[in-house]
Scaffold this motif. Structure first.
Motif, PDB file in Angstrom:
ATOM      1  N   PRO A 163      37.046  35.541  34.425  1.00  0.00           N
ATOM      2  CA  PRO A 163      38.312  36.280  34.374  1.00  0.00           C
ATOM      3  C   PRO A 163      39.437  35.382  33.863  1.00  0.00           C
ATOM      4  O   PRO A 163      39.606  34.250  34.343  1.00  0.00           O
ATOM      5  N   PHE A 164      40.186  35.879  32.893  1.00  0.00           N
ATOM      6  CA  PHE A 164      41.287  35.080  32.346  1.00  0.00           C
ATOM      7  C   PHE A 164      42.398  35.996  31.865  1.00  0.00           C
ATOM      8  O   PHE A 164      42.158  36.981  31.166  1.00  0.00           O
ATOM      9  N   SER A 165      43.616  35.646  32.257  1.00  0.00           N
ATOM     10  CA  SER A 165      44.795  36.416  31.855  1.00  0.00           C
ATOM     11  C   SER A 165      46.014  35.500  31.927  1.00  0.00           C
ATOM     12  O   SER A 165      45.936  34.370  32.417  1.00  0.00           O
ATOM     13  N   PHE A 166      47.136  35.990  31.440  1.00  0.00           N
ATOM     14  CA  PHE A 166      48.399  35.268  31.585  1.00  0.00           C
ATOM     15  C   PHE A 166      49.513  36.300  31.741  1.00  0.00           C
ATOM     16  O   PHE A 166      49.345  37.474  31.398  1.00  0.00           O
ATOM     17  N   GLU A 167      50.655  35.846  32.267  1.00  0.00           N
ATOM     18  CA  GLU A 167      51.774  36.749  32.520  1.00  0.00           C
ATOM     19  C   GLU A 167      52.979  36.402  31.662  1.00  0.00           C
ATOM     20  O   GLU A 167      53.284  35.215  31.454  1.00  0.00           O
ATOM     21  N   LEU A 168      53.657  37.438  31.175  1.00  0.00           N
ATOM     22  CA  LEU A 168      54.964  37.297  30.548  1.00  0.00           C
ATOM     23  C   LEU A 168      56.017  37.595  31.610  1.00  0.00           C
ATOM     24  O   LEU A 168      55.866  38.532  32.389  1.00  0.00           O
ATOM     25  N   GLN A 169      57.077  36.798  31.613  1.00  0.00           N
ATOM     26  CA  GLN A 169      58.035  36.865  32.714  1.00  0.00           C
ATOM     27  C   GLN A 169      58.666  38.245  32.909  1.00  0.00           C
ATOM     28  O   GLN A 169      58.666  38.798  34.011  1.00  0.00           O
TER      29      GLN A 169
END
Length: 370
Positions: free
Chosen positions: A155-161
């Protein structure tokens, strides 16, 4: 009559740092100020302030904002995958409203309403607050350029503020000049962008094929380039996969080496009396018996990390929430389990690669007890 703000925070401010506001009152003979934080259901009682000898009032929003964030904890509540490759998520940013009223001995003066935005993060001394709302919630030197490592099959993701409702996010690969499909924001919140859902990823779904090397990517918001990030893709391999809440208000991931040392420790919980009374000829027994044991297991893991990965791993050692993926093999749907870690984060700036070691403390083992 008015309240004059002398100093305040701006932008989307890190919630776990001091956030002072300073103000003065032009009310003649002003003796105090009252601050009512909103929502009033959360803060039923107002705060009474008295000025210093120079007539300046000072108030720190930190503890109030922390209390609102802390009610949700730090573990990720979005554990299922959306249909598409993005979703808006709550609890990483908030707006704090407050009303300031000044008073003298006879009457109240004006009421000033203020609003400040916060995100669930902390900055160290010397670290700047970035003003790019579509910054990635991960470490960066300028809030525009980022370096992430992605391990295929996990599982891999990232967040934008912060992304405004109906904003259109699109990602471009400079390696191939290909654009992704639009990712539409359905609310004004942080946005999580998924790269790998274990059973599918950007490459297998043809959302935006990635090379098994360094991918130079760009993020566009409504057609405007806002953020760059270099995504180092590591082809599928086995290992110990960790996820943690980082200092920048998002979630980070890293795969440690496949081979590790495991150690288990067990100790007796205690003993109880048998309540049996036997003569020698009846066969003596121990007067007590064991209640059972409690046990713990630790994994000693390691990795060799490049300069960007070493910086990325720094927040793992101070994270309030660390989880381990239940599968050590890629492309296997597992579950996250909460763990703690111990160890020291040290590295040499002279080396291109640094060894990182730590101990993962697994949850207490379930044993047979009376």
């Amino acid at each position: 009559m008015a309240i004059q703000i002398n100093n305040e925070i701006d932008g989307i401010y890190p919630a776990y740092n001091d956030s002072y506001i300073q103000f003065e009152s032009t009310l003649t003979g002003s003796t105090k100020a009252v601050i009512q934080l909103l929502p009033q259901t959360t803060f039923p009682k107002p705060f009474e302030l008295y000025s210093n000898i120079n007539g300046v009032f000072i108030f720190n929003l930190k503890e109030a904002v922390k209390s609102r964030f802390n009610q949700y904890g730090f573990e990720d509540i979005y554990t299922t995958y959306p249909t598409g490759w993005s979703r808006n998520i709550q609890n990483l940013t908030l707006t704090q409203h407050l009303e300031i009223t000044d008073y003298n001995t006879e009457t109240s003066g004006a009421t000033l309403t203020k609003s400040y935005e916060f995100f669930k993060s902390v900055k160290q001394i010397g670290e700047p607050v970035f003003y790019n709302n579509t910054q990635i919630l991960n470490n960066s030197i300028n809030g525009v350029d980022y370096n992430l490592t992605y391990f295929e099959g996990y599982p891999f993701s990232f967040e934008l503020q912060k992304v405004i409702e109906n904003d259109s996010i699109k990602i471009r690969s400079r390696n191939t000049s290909l654009f992704s499909n639009n990712l539409i924001s359905d609310s004004t919140n942080a946005m999580r962008i998924y790269i790998d859902k274990v059973s599918s990823n950007w490459t297998t779904s043809n959302f935006l094929p990635l090379q098994d090397s360094l991918n130079k990517l760009e993020i566009f918001n409504n057609g405007v380039l806002t953020t760059n990030f270099n995504l180092k893709k590591v082809p599928a391999k086995c290992g110990v996969y960790l996820k943690w809440f980082n200092n920048d208000g998002g979630y980070s991931y890293y795969l440690f080496d496949e081979y590790y040392n495991s150690s288990s420790t067990f100790k007796s919980v205690g003993e109880v009396s048998r309540n049996s009374f036997n003569n020698v000829i009846d066969g003596l027994k121990s007067p007590t018996m064991n209640i059972g044991k409690e046990g713990s297991e630790n994994l000693a893991v390691r990795t060799v990390a490049d300069e960007n990965e070493v910086q990325h791993l720094k927040s793992l050692f101070s994270s309030p929430s660390v989880q381990m993926w239940s599968s050590n093999n890629p492309f296997i749907n597992g579950k996250w389990q909460t763990v703690t870690i111990s160890g020291n984060h040290s590295y040499s700036t002279k080396k291109a690669l640094n060894e990182v070691k730590l101990t993962i403390n697994l949850p207490e083992q379930i044993t047979i007890k009376l």
